[in-house]
Scaffold this motif. Structure first.
Motif, PDB file in Angstrom:
ATOM      1  N   VAL A 266       0.842  -1.205   0.000  1.00 34.73           N
ATOM      2  CA  VAL A 266       0.000   0.000   0.000  1.00 34.73           C
ATOM      3  C   VAL A 266       0.875   1.251   0.000  1.00 34.73           C
ATOM      4  CG1 VAL A 266      -1.682   1.337   1.332  1.00 34.73           C
ATOM      5  CG2 VAL A 266      -1.930  -1.144   1.146  1.00 34.73           C
ATOM      6  N   LEU A 267       1.896   1.254   0.845  1.00 39.49           N
ATOM      7  CA  LEU A 267       2.770   2.426   0.945  1.00 39.49           C
ATOM      8  C   LEU A 267       3.576   2.633  -0.333  1.00 39.49           C
ATOM      9  CD1 LEU A 267       4.087   2.043   4.615  1.00 39.49           C
ATOM     10  CD2 LEU A 267       2.172   3.409   3.784  1.00 39.49           C
ATOM     11  N   TYR A 268       4.116   1.550  -0.878  1.00 39.67           N
ATOM     12  CA  TYR A 268       4.904   1.671  -2.105  1.00 39.67           C
ATOM     13  C   TYR A 268       4.016   2.053  -3.290  1.00 39.67           C
ATOM     14  CZ  TYR A 268       8.822  -0.553   0.343  1.00 39.67           C
ATOM     15  OH  TYR A 268       9.846  -0.842   1.212  1.00 39.67           O
TER      16      TYR A 268
ATOM     17  N   LEU B  90      12.706  -5.819  12.792  1.00 40.93           N
ATOM     18  CA  LEU B  90      13.750  -5.180  11.984  1.00 40.93           C
ATOM     19  C   LEU B  90      13.305  -5.042  10.527  1.00 40.93           C
ATOM     20  CD1 LEU B  90      16.914  -6.995  13.399  1.00 40.93           C
ATOM     21  CD2 LEU B  90      16.324  -4.584  13.698  1.00 40.93           C
ATOM     22  N   MET B  91      12.744  -6.123   9.979  1.00 40.61           N
ATOM     23  CA  MET B  91      12.288  -6.088   8.590  1.00 40.61           C
ATOM     24  C   MET B  91      11.159  -5.076   8.400  1.00 40.61           C
ATOM     25  SD  MET B  91      14.209  -8.109   6.880  1.00 40.61           S
ATOM     26  CE  MET B  91      15.519  -7.556   7.990  1.00 40.61           C
ATOM     27  N   TYR B  92      10.267  -5.010   9.377  1.00 40.30           N
ATOM     28  CA  TYR B  92       9.143  -4.064   9.309  1.00 40.30           C
ATOM     29  C   TYR B  92       9.664  -2.630   9.262  1.00 40.30           C
ATOM     30  CZ  TYR B  92       4.473  -2.196  10.278  1.00 40.30           C
ATOM     31  OH  TYR B  92       3.272  -1.531  10.191  1.00 40.30           O
ATOM     32  N   ASN B  93      10.634  -2.339  10.110  1.00 41.15           N
ATOM     33  CA  ASN B  93      11.200  -0.985  10.128  1.00 41.15           C
ATOM     34  C   ASN B  93      11.934  -0.664   8.829  1.00 41.15           C
ATOM     35  OD1 ASN B  93      10.990   0.556  12.892  1.00 41.15           O
ATOM     36  ND2 ASN B  93      11.209  -1.591  13.412  1.00 41.15           N
ATOM     37  N   PHE B  94      12.687  -1.633   8.336  1.00 46.72           N
ATOM     38  CA  PHE B  94      13.420  -1.411   7.086  1.00 46.72           C
ATOM     39  C   PHE B  94      12.470  -1.223   5.901  1.00 46.72           C
ATOM     40  CE2 PHE B  94      17.192  -3.942   8.918  1.00 46.72           C
ATOM     41  CZ  PHE B  94      17.767  -2.770   9.406  1.00 46.72           C
ATOM     42  N   ILE B  95      11.453  -2.076   5.834  1.00 50.31           N
ATOM     43  CA  ILE B  95      10.574  -2.080   4.661  1.00 50.31           C
ATOM     44  C   ILE B  95       9.510  -0.990   4.731  1.00 50.31           C
ATOM     45  CG2 ILE B  95       8.858  -3.447   3.401  1.00 50.31           C
ATOM     46  CD1 ILE B  95      10.463  -5.937   4.204  1.00 50.31           C
ATOM     47  N   VAL B  96       8.891  -0.829   5.906  1.00 47.71           N
ATOM     48  CA  VAL B  96       7.772   0.114   6.030  1.00 47.71           C
ATOM     49  C   VAL B  96       8.251   1.539   6.264  1.00 47.71           C
ATOM     50  CG1 VAL B  96       5.740   0.717   7.399  1.00 47.71           C
ATOM     51  CG2 VAL B  96       6.182  -1.676   6.805  1.00 47.71           C
ATOM     52  N   TYR B  97       9.166   1.722   7.207  1.00 48.83           N
ATOM     53  CA  TYR B  97       9.603   3.081   7.544  1.00 48.83           C
ATOM     54  C   TYR B  97      10.733   3.573   6.632  1.00 48.83           C
ATOM     55  CZ  TYR B  97       6.770   2.914  11.782  1.00 48.83           C
ATOM     56  OH  TYR B  97       5.718   2.839  12.652  1.00 48.83           O
ATOM     57  N   ASP B  98      11.733   2.718   6.419  1.00 51.65           N
ATOM     58  CA  ASP B  98      12.878   3.138   5.597  1.00 51.65           C
ATOM     59  C   ASP B  98      12.657   2.908   4.102  1.00 51.65           C
ATOM     60  OD1 ASP B  98      14.106   3.764   7.974  1.00 51.65           O
ATOM     61  OD2 ASP B  98      15.189   1.864   8.110  1.00 51.65           O
TER      62      ASP B  98
ATOM     63  N   VAL C 141      13.210   0.344   2.069  1.00 53.41           N
ATOM     64  CA  VAL C 141      14.422  -0.145   1.403  1.00 53.41           C
ATOM     65  C   VAL C 141      14.117  -0.860   0.086  1.00 53.41           C
ATOM     66  CG1 VAL C 141      15.733  -0.357   3.546  1.00 53.41           C
ATOM     67  CG2 VAL C 141      14.350  -2.293   2.747  1.00 53.41           C
ATOM     68  N   LEU C 142      12.855  -1.217  -0.132  1.00 55.21           N
ATOM     69  CA  LEU C 142      12.493  -1.928  -1.367  1.00 55.21           C
ATOM     70  C   LEU C 142      11.914  -1.004  -2.434  1.00 55.21           C
ATOM     71  CD1 LEU C 142      10.742  -5.120   0.130  1.00 55.21           C
ATOM     72  CD2 LEU C 142      13.148  -4.813  -0.472  1.00 55.21           C
ATOM     73  N   ILE C 143      11.982   0.287  -2.190  1.00 50.37           N
ATOM     74  CA  ILE C 143      11.310   1.235  -3.078  1.00 50.37           C
ATOM     75  C   ILE C 143      11.836   1.182  -4.509  1.00 50.37           C
ATOM     76  CG2 ILE C 143      12.851   3.165  -2.575  1.00 50.37           C
ATOM     77  CD1 ILE C 143       9.026   3.347  -3.032  1.00 50.37           C
ATOM     78  N   ASN C 144      13.109   0.861  -4.685  1.00 45.20           N
ATOM     79  CA  ASN C 144      13.704   0.847  -6.027  1.00 45.20           C
ATOM     80  C   ASN C 144      13.622  -0.519  -6.707  1.00 45.20           C
ATOM     81  OD1 ASN C 144      14.497   3.600  -5.922  1.00 45.20           O
ATOM     82  ND2 ASN C 144      16.299   3.043  -4.699  1.00 45.20           N
ATOM     83  N   PHE C 145      13.051  -1.486  -6.005  1.00 45.42           N
ATOM     84  CA  PHE C 145      12.896  -2.816  -6.597  1.00 45.42           C
ATOM     85  C   PHE C 145      11.640  -2.855  -7.472  1.00 45.42           C
ATOM     86  CE2 PHE C 145      15.810  -3.624  -3.237  1.00 45.42           C
ATOM     87  CZ  PHE C 145      16.469  -4.808  -3.528  1.00 45.42           C
TER      88      PHE C 145
END
Length: 318
Positions: free
Chosen positions: A137-139, A212-220, A222-226
């Motif tokens: 949803v966020l991406y 950790l994954m939630y923070n990386f994926i949702v807040y940071d 990190v998958l935005i360019n994938f």
């Protein structure tokens, strides 16, 4: 109008989030925990007409409301990052323990261990369910969770898929009118302190991993360019990891326990066969064969005793 009130009034924001977002989630967690430890066994009784009786109100609703309020107060105080996120779950677990009449009972420690494991599994399930769709949803919208949370309507709508899945799990448990802790597998696991520690550590590690994954994926993000398909596969892999390793532990324990039961069953069957043969020989007054059978049993017992002695000797040497 509601969004304007939500953005301009801190009190209104806390109240609205508590009532419509947090309380449903915390209620799921509390009910999941209590169902798993078998606190609603009276549901099995045919005369039971209510899902929650009056004497359950305190132990169900007090942890729910207190946890929901604490969560929103911490979030609006800016204490929603890092390990502050674990303050509310710890606080809720303590209230769950305190509101259940277990103190003074000989099995109080065992109940708390069951509740702790059940609570962690419930907490883990919340993270898994949210991670299934929130990143997409966020991406897809290009906004952050912080921006989304500034709109009450959007934040509420974002929570609905997770609530639907959570309450589907609850409905399943309620419809079965049984708990997983009544199963032989979980019973045997909880009878071993070592297995309890191993299982608890595994679940805790999985919670930390998902956090950790939630923070990386949702807040940071990190998958935005994938690519979209890559994002989906990565998220599925992350969500599957805790489920797979917990399932592997349970399956491994089941495999070992099942083999142990089979060995005991074979030994039991052998003794019954010998007993039956002795009875037959006794009825036929064939005492030579009885003596031979008793000698066979004696040799078997001697072998077991010798093996035990050797094992004990080895233990003492090492």
């Amino acid at each position: 109008m509601i969004d304007a009130l939500f953005q301009n009034s801190l009190v209104a924001r806390i109240i609205l989030n508590t009532l419509f977002v947090s309380i449903p989630e915390e209620l799921y967690l509390v009910m999941f925990t209590l169902i798993m430890v078998g606190e609603f066994e009276y549901w099995k009784e045919s005369e039971c007409k209510r899902l929650i009786n009056r004497f359950d109100y305190v132990r169900v609703f007090l942890p729910t409301i207190a946890g929901a309020l604490a969560s929103n107060i911490l979030i609006n105080a800016g204490l929603n990052n890092g390990f502050y996120q674990f303050l509310t779950p710890i606080f809720m677990y303590i209230i769950i323990v305190l509101t259940n009449d277990i103190f003074g009972d000989a099995s109080a420690i065992k109940w708390m261990l069951k509740a702790f494991i059940s609570y962690m599994i419930g907490f883990l399930s919340i993270g898994i369910l949210e991670l299934l769709y929130i990143p997409m949803v966020l991406y897809g919208t290009g906004i952050t969770l912080v921006q989304l949370s500034n709109s009450f309507l959007h934040y509420f709508l974002l929570s609905l898929p997770s609530r639907f899945l959570q309450y589907s799990i609850l409905l399943y448990l309620i419809s079965k009118r049984r708990t997983l802790l009544k199963g032989k597998l979980i019973k045997n696991m909880l009878s071993s302190p070592v297995l309890i520690i191993i299982f608890s550590l595994l679940v805790l590690c999985n919670i930390l991993f998902l956090w950790l994954m939630y923070n990386f994926i949702v807040y940071d993000k990190v998958l935005i360019n994938f690519q979209h398909i890559s994002q989906v596969f990565i998220i599925i892999g992350i969500v599957s990891f805790p489920m797979l390793n917990i399932s592997a532990l349970l399956w491994g324990f089941y495999f070992l326990k099942n083999n142990e039961i089979k060995d005991k069953k074979k030994a039991s069957e052998k003794l019954y066969i010998l007993l039956k043969e002795i009875e037959i020989y006794t009825n036929n007054e064939n005492y030579d064969n009885i003596r031979w059978k008793l000698n066979e049993i004696g040799m078997g017992i001697r072998d077991v005793a010798q093996n035990l002695y050797k094992e004990n000797e080895t233990d003492r040497i090492t």
